[in-house]
Design an enzyme around this catalytic site. Structure first.
Site, short mmCIF file in Angstrom:
data_model
loop_
_atom_site.label_atom_id
_atom_site.label_comp_id
_atom_site.label_asym_id
_atom_site.label_seq_id
_atom_site.Cartn_x
_atom_site.Cartn_y
_atom_site.Cartn_z
N GLU A 1 -8.33 3.46 -5.66
CA GLU A 1 -7.64 2.49 -5.02
C GLU A 1 -7.44 1.11 -5.88
OE1 GLU A 1 -9.50 3.45 -0.69
OE2 GLU A 1 -10.34 1.97 -1.72
N HIS B 1 -5.59 2.33 4.74
CA HIS B 1 -6.95 2.66 5.49
C HIS B 1 -7.08 3.27 6.85
CE1 HIS B 1 -8.79 0.89 1.98
NE2 HIS B 1 -9.84 1.50 2.09
#
Length: 238
Positions: free
Chosen positions: A135, A168
């Site tokens: 990420e 997410h």
């Protein structure tokens, strides 16, 4: 954007959406259905991490951002302080969500991940190590860094952080995840070292996983008591 960055983004997308291809294979191999999703995530993220780190070998020693990188000592300080800074940003965002927007506390995304961790403990590797590294490389080094070069910090941080939050898959808490992404973008600009945001991110995730894993029942009781108290207070007219 550098050519190999496109391959990194493609690899990351394939990792995220590889389950429909990988899970049937694991079923065919006779993997326990209760662990199948966690095991595939471990495989996919491990392969993705190896490929992406291999592609990044060309960037060794290069600085993507304007200015000189912070010293090792300063970077270590920001990495440690960044953990608390990220938690502080999340607390503020969580209070805005619950107090002003009326969004219930607790992330469905986090709860789902913890269920997978409980059934497949090795999934902790994905949540605490592989996930945060990927990420930070994708959302801070590549997305934020590319936009920052052409615009300014605020715009680059907002765009990359919102995309980070959307990925997410928890729309109700997009502000919460965006606040975290914004904090890591700040750390990246402040130190010019992606390793600083990686350390802060994986440390925070590891802490949350440990707390959720060890004290899950106590946390659930506390949330239930808080909801009861809120309903009682809400029912009192002054």
């Amino acid at each position: 954007m550098k050519k190999h960055y496109w391959f990194i983004l493609l690899t990351y997308v394939l990792v995220l959406f590889s389950a429909p291809a990988g899970i049937p294979l694991l079923k065919w191999l006779g993997v326990d259905p209760g662990q199948i999703f966690g095991i595939w995530n471990i495989i996919a993220f491990s392969i993705g991490l190896i490929i992406i780190l291999f592609l990044l070998r060309k960037d060794r020693g290069e600085n993507d951002l304007r200015g000189e990188p912070a010293s090792p000592a300063s970077s270590a300080g920001w990495a440690f302080g960044g953990i608390f800074l990220a938690f502080f940003a999340q607390i503020i965002a969580a209070n805005i969500e619950t107090q002003l927007l009326g969004i219930p506390a607790g992330s469905e995304n986090t709860q789902q991940i913890m269920e997978i961790v409980k059934s497949t403990p090795l999934m902790i590797f994905v949540v605490s190590i592989a996930g945060p590294i990927l990420e930070e490389i994708v959302f801070r080094k590549i997305l934020f860094g590319t936009i920052y070069k052409k615009t300014n910090f605020i715009l680059a941080a907002v765009i990359s952080s919102v995309i980070f939050a959307v990925v997410h898959g928890d729309p109700a808490h997009i502000l919460l995840y965006s606040a975290m992404g914004f904090t890591f973008a700040f750390l990246y600009v402040k130190t010019k070292r992606i390793i600083v945001t990686i350390i802060a991110h994986l440390s925070m995730n590891t802490f949350v996983v440990i707390i959720q894993y060890v004290f899950a029942d106590d946390i659930q009781k506390m949330l239930e008591e808080a909801e009861k108290l809120q309903s009682i207070i809400g029912g009192i007219s002054l």
